[in-house]
Design an enzyme around this catalytic site. Sequence first.
Site, PDB file in Angstrom:
ATOM      1  N   HIS A   6      -0.630  -3.117   6.188  1.00  0.00           N
ATOM      2  CA  HIS A   6       0.577  -2.281   6.113  1.00  0.00           C
ATOM      3  C   HIS A   6       1.750  -2.842   6.913  1.00  0.00           C
ATOM      4  CE1 HIS A   6      -1.926   1.593   5.053  1.00  0.00           C
ATOM      5  NE2 HIS A   6      -2.294   0.525   4.363  1.00  0.00           N
ATOM      6  N   ASN A  17     -10.755  -0.760   0.716  1.00  0.00           N
ATOM      7  CA  ASN A  17     -11.862  -0.059   1.364  1.00  0.00           C
ATOM      8  C   ASN A  17     -11.766   1.460   1.205  1.00  0.00           C
ATOM      9  OD1 ASN A  17      -9.578  -0.826   3.088  1.00  0.00           O
ATOM     10  ND2 ASN A  17     -10.576   0.448   4.623  1.00  0.00           N
ATOM     11  N   HIS A  18     -10.554   1.982   0.930  1.00  0.00           N
ATOM     12  CA  HIS A  18     -10.398   3.432   0.746  1.00  0.00           C
ATOM     13  C   HIS A  18     -10.514   3.871  -0.715  1.00  0.00           C
ATOM     14  CE1 HIS A  18      -9.605   4.512   4.869  1.00  0.00           C
ATOM     15  NE2 HIS A  18      -8.714   3.547   4.974  1.00  0.00           N
ATOM     16  N   HIS A  63      -7.362  -7.797  -0.331  1.00  0.00           N
ATOM     17  CA  HIS A  63      -7.246  -6.698   0.623  1.00  0.00           C
ATOM     18  C   HIS A  63      -8.023  -7.066   1.884  1.00  0.00           C
ATOM     19  CE1 HIS A  63      -6.172  -2.487   1.179  1.00  0.00           C
ATOM     20  NE2 HIS A  63      -7.336  -2.299   1.756  1.00  0.00           N
ATOM     21  N   HIS A  98      -3.512  -4.184   2.931  1.00  0.00           N
ATOM     22  CA  HIS A  98      -4.398  -3.509   3.895  1.00  0.00           C
ATOM     23  C   HIS A  98      -3.783  -3.311   5.282  1.00  0.00           C
ATOM     24  CE1 HIS A  98      -7.995  -1.994   5.888  1.00  0.00           C
ATOM     25  NE2 HIS A  98      -7.931  -2.962   6.769  1.00  0.00           N
ATOM     26  N   ASP A 122       0.807  -1.228   0.000  1.00  0.00           N
ATOM     27  CA  ASP A 122       0.000   0.000   0.000  1.00  0.00           C
ATOM     28  C   ASP A 122       0.847   1.288   0.000  1.00  0.00           C
ATOM     29  OD1 ASP A 122      -1.180  -2.364   0.975  1.00  0.00           O
ATOM     30  OD2 ASP A 122      -2.870  -1.268   1.839  1.00  0.00           O
ATOM     31  N   GLU A 137      -4.747   2.514  -2.685  1.00  0.00           N
ATOM     32  CA  GLU A 137      -5.969   3.054  -2.055  1.00  0.00           C
ATOM     33  C   GLU A 137      -5.670   4.138  -1.021  1.00  0.00           C
ATOM     34  OE1 GLU A 137      -8.184   0.986   0.791  1.00  0.00           O
ATOM     35  OE2 GLU A 137      -6.422   0.380   1.912  1.00  0.00           O
ATOM     36  N   ASN A 138      -4.407   4.228  -0.567  1.00  0.00           N
ATOM     37  CA  ASN A 138      -4.034   5.260   0.413  1.00  0.00           C
ATOM     38  C   ASN A 138      -3.097   6.314  -0.181  1.00  0.00           C
ATOM     39  OD1 ASN A 138      -3.682   2.419   2.421  1.00  0.00           O
ATOM     40  ND2 ASN A 138      -5.301   3.916   2.787  1.00  0.00           N
TER      41      ASN A 138
HETATM   42 FE   LIG Z   1      -7.317  -0.775   3.250  1.00  0.00          FE
END
Ligand SMILES: [Fe+2]
Length: 260
Positions: free
Chosen positions: A177, A67-68, A150, A175, A8, A39-40
Amino acid sequence: MKCMMIGDIFGRPGRRAVRECLAGLVSEHGVDFVVANAENAAAGFGLTEDIAQDLFSNGVDLLTGGNHSWDKRQGHDLLDNNERVLRPHNYPASNPGSGIAVVPCDGVKVAVLNLQGRVFMPLTHCPFATADRLLESIQDEADVILVDFHGEATSEKLAMGWHLDGRVSALVGTHTHVPTADARVFPGGMAYVTDLGMTGPHESIIGVKIEQSLSRFLHGRSDTRFEPASGDVRLQGVVIDIDETSGKARDIVRVEGCVQ
Ligand SMILES: [Fe+2]
């Protein structure tokens, strides 16, 4: 062929790690195709068109989400307009984008699937049944199949690994990290690791400034802002060696680059 999958990318520090470390790792390991979870990438929350283009121009071939993926409104158009930007496929189909792409790489057809777990995660359709359906839909269409799963729970990621071994070339977790020390090739020829880790600031709590995240744990309130930290910036991921004629993985190794 060699595929790199990058953990990520978190905020500006993560994008800097891609700019400064990716090209060196790609040439050192002879990498042909690069997948990164983004996603981040926009300050820790979501993805924008400009940021996606920055990552593509610095050597990433395809971006996955989680999810982000929904956090930046302008990122929604990107999901609809760029087939190389994915979001977990098991969200309701009413959402923009898709969690599957088949793209060419030097004559090899590379499929990438993006799925999301359901343990300690937002409610989605079953990722196992979704994976089965997606694999059926690309039968004979792909030489190599890479999966970004994820999820939060190690058990769910391992369960998906055993569910897909023999049917895909690699399954990596994203997810949390935090990189896990379990990279290996399963008996059916699928490379696996529970979590790739994070491309971003490691002097942090999973990317966020320590005092901001710690405050939520200490006081139990969620009104503290979350901003990306800045110290100890690293790129973390794996390189997977895949026999493109059989689609089976030969080897998976962890790679890491540090921003000086
Ligand atoms: Fe995530």
